[in-house]
Design an enzyme around this catalytic site. Structure first.
Site, mmCIF file in Angstrom:
data_model
loop_
_atom_site.group_PDB
_atom_site.id
_atom_site.type_symbol
_atom_site.label_atom_id
_atom_site.label_comp_id
_atom_site.label_asym_id
_atom_site.label_seq_id
_atom_site.Cartn_x
_atom_site.Cartn_y
_atom_site.Cartn_z
ATOM 1 N N ASN A 50 0.970 -1.097 0.060
ATOM 2 C CA ASN A 50 0.111 -0.187 0.096
ATOM 3 C C ASN A 50 0.792 1.225 -0.112
ATOM 4 O O ASN A 50 0.704 2.297 -0.672
ATOM 5 C CB ASN A 50 -1.010 0.109 1.186
ATOM 6 C CG ASN A 50 -2.007 -0.926 1.145
ATOM 7 O OD1 ASN A 50 -2.899 -0.891 0.301
ATOM 8 N ND2 ASN A 50 -2.005 -1.959 1.868
ATOM 9 N N HIS A 92 0.014 -11.405 12.497
ATOM 10 C CA HIS A 92 -1.123 -10.745 12.786
ATOM 11 C C HIS A 92 -1.278 -11.225 14.427
ATOM 12 O O HIS A 92 -1.157 -12.584 14.896
ATOM 13 C CB HIS A 92 -2.464 -10.722 12.202
ATOM 14 C CG HIS A 92 -2.406 -10.235 10.953
ATOM 15 N ND1 HIS A 92 -3.090 -10.564 9.915
ATOM 16 C CD2 HIS A 92 -1.576 -9.196 10.298
ATOM 17 C CE1 HIS A 92 -2.876 -9.960 8.926
ATOM 18 N NE2 HIS A 92 -1.962 -9.178 9.183
#
Length: 1120
Positions: A346, A779
């Site tokens: 991103n 995560h």
């Protein structure tokens, strides 16, 4: 990760130290740790109770059910403990699938008790609150406590009291023990909350007439709360899971991670394995591990890890060299492969990170060749083409086989290539350059109308209830063969997970539109500019960012671009001002740090106009996140995050850096809505979904990355239900993950008919069940605590419920395409015509980064470079400067002369600084400094006033003396001829003469320097010449000596000419440009500062010169 297991000793230490209860907790701090190196004599001195009491001994290495495994020695004396340990310490032991060496043991007093005095208690965190489990029978034979135990849910932000415990948990406990147990459990719960535990189990807890005994304990704490609990925790060591060693390289990367704003993770699974990975992104790293294991590489997978969050070139280099060092230590008969993979970034500059990897590859060139390493690269994101080019060049120039692929290649395709399961294409097609902000010509002319704001695809009214079922219209050979094979597997008891899948009625179905306005918390100018560029290509009428909030500056305006023109966006110090002046705002995008995110979010929720909050920060403690969720649910606010990149609604709005740069926005057709909505945990994988969906369907309608934490602010089900109720969405894609049970709510929704649109779903993390020891993925929430939380179980349940589930992530795109094609075939979706979006100019800074433009630099420098990880002085890293002990003289040599000067030269420079540091308060420079200081001026002003007096008459004679003496000497003029010429020309000889010192009262500063120079300099021709001149001048007048300025000037010329580091021209140039006067300026600055500080310390008042020291000479009065 957040929840980390701690040793039993650490857990008990916390409990004994901080529990607050009326119950008498016995044997506090009575434990001793034993290893193979333990000195028993010293141990018994520190713990004399070891000699007098019966003992219990057990390994303290995160092993479950030690009693059943025969790993607990009970009722032993000290010799019995030693004998018991002899058979076990440093011996390999199998625990389930894991094999490990028993290294650390815990010895405690043996507690005689009856079976009926044993109880079980456990507290663990859930999204809604903390569950307290209690069973009146504890110990080794406790059995399935999940089925047996009584439960008490304590909602988030609520307290537990003894009455609740007694009534709901202690119904089967004898009355005489209820008081002690109730008090203890309430105290335990308070400890659990205060010290940010996420799991705390005691089995058994023994209650006798003497009090409460903690026999066995297992616990996890929220490691992200370190900044809150550091004072109580101290330095906590987190042991690795049993069966996996703790490697120093893991600790090194963990240290790098702690010091960086980026994310760097490394877990070594099999140091002898042939398959090594270096993957960018928490979600992508799991996907690559899954694919390797699915392809039969589980036994050869050497490591798990990830780097993400825009690490610098140096950080990536440090990470890469650690991997390369590990993988080149042992050869493998089949050679080795390194998979450098990642999703489409991103905001990370791919070229910058790849430069760090390339540096590491060059450093390990020979070991890589010796180990026959092949490298496979796949990456996308900002400037990825340059990164791939650089990586490919290294392969060509070094001979190492490096195969590079971009976004045109499926993310995990390189795994099959690396393992020999699919051919390696020679010249894969390449996508447009990052610099190309225009859409390429395409054979597909079907794109959206310019004014379209709903779905990109035309929709027809159909019976939605048929969507969720696997369509009969799909060709059997195209879809059925790639769907998850149906098997009868036990998915565990997940009735609780199936409960209420409804969404709060107060929350809106549509959270973003083409008119959405937002406030951005934090000075994230790059992210804001990206949002404005997205707005522009989406043909929005106005920018989506109304204002920014940044508490660390005053209210002001920040300049941004809207297409070609510049605009100003206001920046406020607080949310109150921002919301008051921009009442149309209903979204907050928070870039607050993990420490301030909770407070700033709670503040934002007080403003009723805010309906959606995106929290980008990773590492917010879970307890604080749950409080935010509870507040948001009460107020009907949708939270996206924490630990997310955000979300995107093509043609309408995007959060921060979501979707990457404009080239990816355009190539993934995110400037206009499609028909497919998705929800993912991973931010990087959400961008990969953008790419997959754009290549297999008409594009994305909306996409949200809910975040990788255990408790995301909004869940998969929240967004799936929104998509179900949104007319423009025709199919839904869910990228689930190991850990948690949220995916089961989707299963229930499909079964109950609440979700009728087609759902394509895949849960990543299927490799976890193949590993022998527990692995915490990138995560925080990616860890299965029970069988039903595994990715395999969830994928099976989703398939059984009627969702479209591929066999692997490799086939996710194929399934999406098959479902989409069926919707087009039955007329549900009718693709519309494409219209190119408006172009957006590229920012100058990014165009320069890509090498598209060139501009003459305003400045040039050749002495220092601060841009890298380490400061560099004239090519020498600062660490080397200190390692070589170069001192001030050495640093001055690097910065002034761009040379590493000999040791004697550095010492001479330092001596010059010392002797010129000060010469009393009476000289003009010191006098000015003192007067200025006494006038109340600051340090800089006072120092400057003193320095401005330096010139030919005071202190500035070094250069002039060096020039005069050098010119005379070089021209062959005799000393007497030089003196006579200067007299004839009416010029002073610079560096000759002193107001106080003379031939009879020599200047000791000159004498000290002269002795050193004569002893250490190779030659002193100019100094000897100057001393001959001094003989002539002092014969005329005793104070016409070679003063300190003159001595330093001529000695420095000798140094430059004879040290071997300079040509004659270079030496003369340094004299000509004034380098030598710098010595006096630098040295005397130390004295001037000293005078300033002295006057301030003495608190001297304003100076006024006395009248009697001024001769007033006025013009005589002229009478008429």
């Amino acid at each position: 990760m957040s929840a980390k297991a701690i040793s039993e000793q650490t857990g008990k230490e916390f409990l004994y130290k901080y529990i607050c209860t009326a119950s008498a907790v016995q044997n506090r701090f009575k434990y001793a740790t034993v290893t193979a190196d333990t000195d028993w004599g010293r141990l018994t001195q520190e713990h004399p109770w070891l000699l007098t009491e019966k003992l219990v001994v057990k390994p303290d290495q995160l092993i479950k059910r030690r009693g059943k495994l025969g790993l607990v020695g009970i009722n032993l004396d000290l010799q019995g403990v030693k004998d018991w340990l002899k058979d076990r310490i440093m011996k390999e032991t199998a625990v389930g699938k894991a094999k490990g060496v028993l290294k650390y043991f815990l010895i405690e007093p043996f507690v005689p008790h009856k079976q009926e005095e044993e109880f079980y208690v456990c507290i663990y965190a859930t999204r809604e609150g903390d569950e307290v489990l209690f069973h009146h029978e504890g110990g080794v034979e406790v059995g399935d406590v999940d089925a047996k135990a009584l439960r008490l849910m304590v909602p988030v932000d609520e307290k537990l009291n003894e009455e609740q415990v007694t009534e709901q948990l202690l119904t089967n406990v004898p009355d005489e023990k209820k008081g002690a147990l109730a008090s203890f459990i309430v105290g335990l719960f308070s400890l659990y909350e205060d010290l940010y535990f996420t799991y705390l189990e005691i089995n058994p807890i023994v209650v006798t007439q003497d009090g409460v005994y903690i026999l066995d304990m297992a616990a996890k704490i929220d490691a992200t709360a370190d900044y809150i609990c550091k004072a109580k925790w101290g330095d906590v060591e987190f042991p690795p899971p049993f069966g996996r060693e703790a490697y120093p390289e893991e600790a090194y990367i963990a240290d790098l991670d702690a010091k960086s704003g980026a994310s760097l993770k490394l877990t070594i699974l099999n140091p002898k394995g042939r398959i090594w990975t270096m993957v960018a992104g928490g979600g992508a790293s799991v996907v690559y591990s899954d694919t390797i294991c699915d392809s039969g590489g589980v036994d050869e997978l050497a490591n798990y890890g990830e780097y993400s969050g825009a690490p610098s070139e140096q950080q990536t280099y440090d990470y890469a060299k650690t991997i390369l060092s590990l993988m080149t230590r042992e050869k493998h008969p089949q050679g080795k492969v390194l998979i450098i993979g990642g999703s489409i970034a991103n905001f990370t500059n791919v070229a910058a990170t790849f430069k760090g990897i390339v540096r590491a590859i060059k450093d390990y060139l020979e070991p890589l060749k010796e180990n026959e390493v092949s490298i496979f690269v796949r990456r996308g994101g900002p400037n990825y083409q340059e990164g791939l080019r650089v990586m490919g060049e290294v392969g060509k120039t070094t001979g190492i086989p490096i195969h590079v692929f971009g976004t045109e290649t499926h993310m995990t395709a390189i795994v099959g290539m690396a393992l020999g399961h699919r051919p390696i294409p020679h010249q894969p097609p390449s996508d447009a350059h990052t610099a190309n902000f225009l859409l390429n010509a395409s054979s597909n002319a079907k794109t959206p109308a310019a004014t379209r704001t709903a779905s990109f695809s035309e929709t027809r009214t159909t019976n939605d209830s048929s969507h969720a079922k696997k369509s009969k219209g799909l060709p059997a050979d195209s879809l059925h063969s790639i769907l998850w094979p149906l098997k009868n597997v036990v998915t565990g008891d997940w009735k609780e997970a199936q409960a209420s899948s409804g969404c709060s009625g107060a929350k809106a179905t549509t959270i973003f539109s083409k008119h959405t306005k937002t406030i951005v918390w934090g000075m994230q100018t790059r992210a804001v500019q990206g949002m404005l560029d997205f707005d522009y290509v989406c043909s929005r009428d106005e920018p989506s960012v109304a204002a920014m909030v940044y508490p660390f500056t005053g209210d002001h305006k920040q300049k941004f671009y809207w297409g070609h023109k510049e605009i100003l966006i206001p920046v406020y110090k607080n949310m109150a001002d921002a919301t008051k002046k921009h009442p149309q705002v209903d979204v907050l995008i928070s870039f607050a740090s993990l420490r301030s995110a909770f407070d700033s979010t709670v503040e934002a929720m007080q403003f009723t106009q805010i309906h959606t909050i995106a929290i980008i920060a990773e590492g917010i403690p879970e307890a604080l996140t749950r409080k935010m969720i509870k507040m948001a649910d009460k107020k009907g606010i949708t939270i996206i995050g924490p630990a997310t990149v955000g979300g995107i609604k093509p043609g309408c709005f995007k959060i921060g850096n979501t979707g990457g740069m404009l080239d990816n926005i355009l190539s993934s057709k995110l400037y206009r809505p499609g028909s497919v909505a998705y929800v993912s945990r991973s931010g990087g994988m959400s961008n990969e979904l953008n790419n997959i969906i754009s290549r297999t369907t008409d594009g994305v309608y909306e996409g949200v990355a809910i975040g990788g934490d255990r408790y995301p602010g909004s869940t998969f089900m929240d967004h799936v239900l929104r998509y179900q109720d949104t007319p423009g969405v025709e199919m839904i894609v869910v990228l689930g993950e190991i850990g948690g049970t949220e995916e089961y709510k989707i299963c229930q929704g499909i079964k109950e008919g609440r979700i009728s649109k087609p759902v394509v779903c895949w849960c990543i993390g299927t490799c976890a069940t193949m590993f022998s020891s527990e692995v915490q993925f990138g995560h925080a929430g990616a860890c299965a605590n029970q069988a039903s939380e595994t990715a395999v179980s969830k994928n099976q349940a989703l398939s059984d419920a009627g969702a479209y589930v591929p066999k692997s992530f490799d086939e996710l795109g194929d399934v999406i395409k098959a479902v989409y094609d069926d919707l087009v075939a039955n007329g549900t979706i009718v693709p519309a015509e494409e219209v190119p979006p408006p172009t957006v100019p590229m920012d100058y800074s990014w165009a320069r980064e890509l090498g598209l433009i060139r501009k003459p630099a305003s400045f040039m420098t050749s002495i220092c470079d601060e841009r890298g990880q380490e400061l560099i002085y004239a090519g020498m890293p600062i660490t080397e400067v200190f390692k070589e002990e170069m001192g001030i003289g050495g640093v001055l040599g690097l910065l002034w002369f761009q040379r590493r000067l000999p040791r004697y030269a550095c010492q001479f420079i330092e001596m010059c600084l010392m002797v010129t540091a000060d010469h009393g308060p009476a000289v003009s420079g010191a006098h000015n400094t003192i007067v200025c200081a006494r006038a109340g001026k600051d340090l800089i002003s006072s120092l400057t006033s003193g320095l401005l007096t330096i010139g030919d008459r005071f202190g500035g004679a070094l250069d002039a003396a060096a020039k005069q003496f050098s010119k005379a000497f070089d021209s062959g003029m005799l000393p007497m001829e030089f003196v006579n010429k200067m007299k004839k020309d009416g010029k002073l000889i610079m560096g000759i003469g002193h107001r106080v010192k003379s031939i009879n009262n020599p200047d000791m500063r000159v004498q000290i320097l002269k002795d050193y120079v004569k002893q250490h300099f190779p030659a002193t021709q100019l100094l000897d010449y100057a001393l001959d001149v001094e003989k002539i001048t002092t014969s005329k007048k005793p104070n016409l000596i070679l003063n300190v300025d003159g001595f330093i000037g001529v000695a420095f010329v000798d140094l430059l000419r004879t040290c071997g580091g300079f040509t004659r021209d270079e030496a003369d140039e340094f004299v000509e440009i004034g380098a030598l006067n710098g010595i006096f300026v630098l040295g005397r600055s130390m004295g001037f500062i000293g005078h300033y500080l002295d006057q301030k310390r003495l608190k001297q008042g304003l100076y006024r010169h006395p009248w009697d020291d001024i001769s007033y000479v006025l013009p005589e009065h002229m009478s008429m």
